[in-house]
Design a protein around this motif. Structure first.
Motif, PDB file in Angstrom:
ATOM      1  N   CYS A   1      -5.454  -0.902  -1.594  1.00 52.13           N
ATOM      2  CA  CYS A   1      -4.980   0.474  -1.789  1.00 52.13           C
ATOM      3  C   CYS A   1      -5.081   0.861  -3.266  1.00 52.13           C
ATOM      4  CB  CYS A   1      -3.525   0.582  -1.320  1.00 52.13           C
ATOM      5  SG  CYS A   1      -2.772   2.169  -1.739  1.00 52.13           S
TER       6      CYS A   1
ATOM      7  N   CYS B   1      -5.223   2.277   3.497  1.00 52.03           N
ATOM      8  CA  CYS B   1      -3.986   1.918   4.204  1.00 52.03           C
ATOM      9  C   CYS B   1      -4.087   2.282   5.682  1.00 52.03           C
ATOM     10  CB  CYS B   1      -2.788   2.623   3.564  1.00 52.03           C
ATOM     11  SG  CYS B   1      -2.306   1.901   1.987  1.00 52.03           S
TER      12      CYS B   1
ATOM     13  N   GLY C   1       0.817  -1.208   0.000  1.00 49.27           N
ATOM     14  CA  GLY C   1       0.000   0.000   0.000  1.00 49.27           C
ATOM     15  C   GLY C   1       0.851   1.258   0.000  1.00 49.27           C
ATOM     16  N   CYS C   2       0.182   2.383  -0.258  1.00 49.33           N
ATOM     17  CA  CYS C   2       0.874   3.682  -0.285  1.00 49.33           C
ATOM     18  C   CYS C   2       1.190   4.185   1.112  1.00 49.33           C
ATOM     19  CB  CYS C   2       0.035   4.710  -1.040  1.00 49.33           C
ATOM     20  SG  CYS C   2      -1.465   5.221  -0.149  1.00 49.33           S
ATOM     21  N   GLY C   3       0.420   3.700   2.096  1.00 51.09           N
ATOM     22  CA  GLY C   3       0.662   4.107   3.474  1.00 51.09           C
ATOM     23  C   GLY C   3      -0.051   5.385   3.879  1.00 51.09           C
ATOM     24  N   ALA C   4      -0.721   6.058   2.938  1.00 50.73           N
ATOM     25  CA  ALA C   4      -1.301   7.367   3.243  1.00 50.73           C
ATOM     26  C   ALA C   4      -2.801   7.453   3.001  1.00 50.73           C
ATOM     27  CB  ALA C   4      -0.598   8.442   2.410  1.00 50.73           C
ATOM     28  N   CYS C   5      -3.374   6.545   2.214  1.00 48.07           N
ATOM     29  CA  CYS C   5      -4.791   6.688   1.853  1.00 48.07           C
ATOM     30  C   CYS C   5      -5.694   6.141   2.963  1.00 48.07           C
ATOM     31  CB  CYS C   5      -5.079   5.966   0.531  1.00 48.07           C
ATOM     32  SG  CYS C   5      -5.084   4.169   0.662  1.00 48.07           S
TER      33      CYS C   5
HETATM   34 ZN    ZN Z   1      -2.937   3.376   0.238  1.00 49.31          ZN
END
Ligand code: ZN
Ligand code: ZN
Length: 344
Positions: free
Chosen positions: A103, A95, A88-92
């Motif tokens: 993600c 996530c 995952g992007c870690g920010a959305c």
């Molecule tokens: Zn994400």
């Protein structure tokens, strides 16, 4: 560093010296200790899905953190880790909720960028995507979770949720399907396994399936008969119009169908008349986020799940090009190949 590289789709892959990856901000570089060989890597090599060329395959990795980028708080060099095949992007919002497996900005090492058939691999958003390995889980066992075992684990524990004694039907006994058999048995389900291949059905039986059914026109009726009215949970582990429809049709009333096999040809008809009349539930499932690994690893650590039963052979990096090319027709039921970089 050494890595398996191919220059063009279908060109012979070879072990080559390439620059080691740079560490992305917020990400990490792993020293690869073991990595699984998957038919998805073969599909990418054949050009069935686009990858950047030249390309390093590999997405089923276990190793040790070598470097962390700016902003990483949870990891440090030396940590033993594995990584989901969907990062995952870690920010959305997904996530942040622990659902990196869906993600919208996901990346996949070995597909969207260089993969793990290499001495090192870069992973982004390390705080979201790395998973700590318990000391009792070795690197080959962790790599053998691959995409198949993790996918089957989420399919059954997040979606199918068979209770002990429930009937579980598994359609397709390739990597995901045999993983589902093993996990289903560990959860206490009674398993009926379906495949075209007698060898795959033999493996399913050896892993604990109570009944095996040759795939065909009468699959669903045979399962309803064997289970006294239908399975409570059924998984399409292959992904075809026939297996998806048979999975729905083999359910008992109020049963749950889980679609794990990718249906890459697009919209797929399902018997929605049965879904309505029997009040069936239809679940899609896609990988397993890092946040979902701890219960899986706990079952490995306490011995209740043994994914190494699905490993066919362990090879060194030098033998990886040949192993990748040999994935065109993997023998049914032969088990997965894991590359042990400590062995080469
Ligand atoms: Zn994400
Ligand atoms: Zn895979």
């Amino acid at each position: 560093m050494r890595a398996v590289v191919y220059e063009e789709y279908g060109a012979p892959p070879a072990v080559t010296e390439v620059p080691a990856p740079a560490c992305p901000p917020g990400g990490a570089v792993l020293e690869v200790r073991a990595t699984g060989v998957c038919r998805s890597d073969w599909h990418a090599w054949r050009g069935h899905e686009p990858v950047p060329l030249p390309h390093v395959p590999g997405h089923e990795v276990a190793g040790v953190v070598a470097e962390v980028g700016a902003g990483v708080t949870r990891w440090r060099p030396g940590d033993r880790v594995t990584v989901p095949f969907v990062c995952g992007c870690g920010a959305c919002e997904y996530c942040l909720a622990g659902d990196a497996q869906v993600c919208p900005h996901q990346t996949q090492p070995g597909f969207t960028g260089p993969g793990s058939f290499a001495e090192r691999v870069a992973v982004r958003a390390a705080d979201t995507n790395l998973v700590a390995l318990p000391d009792s889980v070795d690197f080959v066992a962790a790599a053998s979770l691959g995409c198949r075992f993790a996918t089957a684990f989420r399919a059954l524990t997040a979606h199918g949720r068979p209770a002990p004694g429930d009937w579980l039907a598994v359609h397709g006994c390739g990597g995901v399907g045999l993983s589902a058999v093993l996990i289903g048995v560990a959860l206490g389900a009674r398993v009926v396994a379906v495949d075209l291949s007698p060898a795959a059905l033999d493996r399913a039986r050896a892993l604990g399936a109570e009944h095996v059914v040759p795939a065909g026109a009468d699959t669903a009726a045979a399962i309803r008969e064997l289970t006294g009215g239908g399975a409570t949970v059924s998984i399409d582990a292959l992904g075809s119009p026939a297996t998806a429809a048979a999975s729905v049709r083999c359910l008992r009333r109020r049963g749950r169908h889980v679609q794990a096999g990718l249906l890459l040809d697009g919209p797929t008809p399902l018997p929605m008349d049965v879904v309505v009349a029997y009040e069936l539930a239809i679940h899609g499932t896609h990988g397993l986020a890092a946040a979902g690994y701890p219960p899986l690893l706990a079952m490995l650590a306490d011995g209740s799940l043994r994914p190494e039963l699905l490993v066919g052979r362990v090879i060194g990096l030098a033998d990886a090009p040949a192993a990748l090319a040999a994935m065109d027709h993997p023998p049914a039921g032969a088990g997965m190949t894991v590359i042990d970089l400590g062995a080469s």
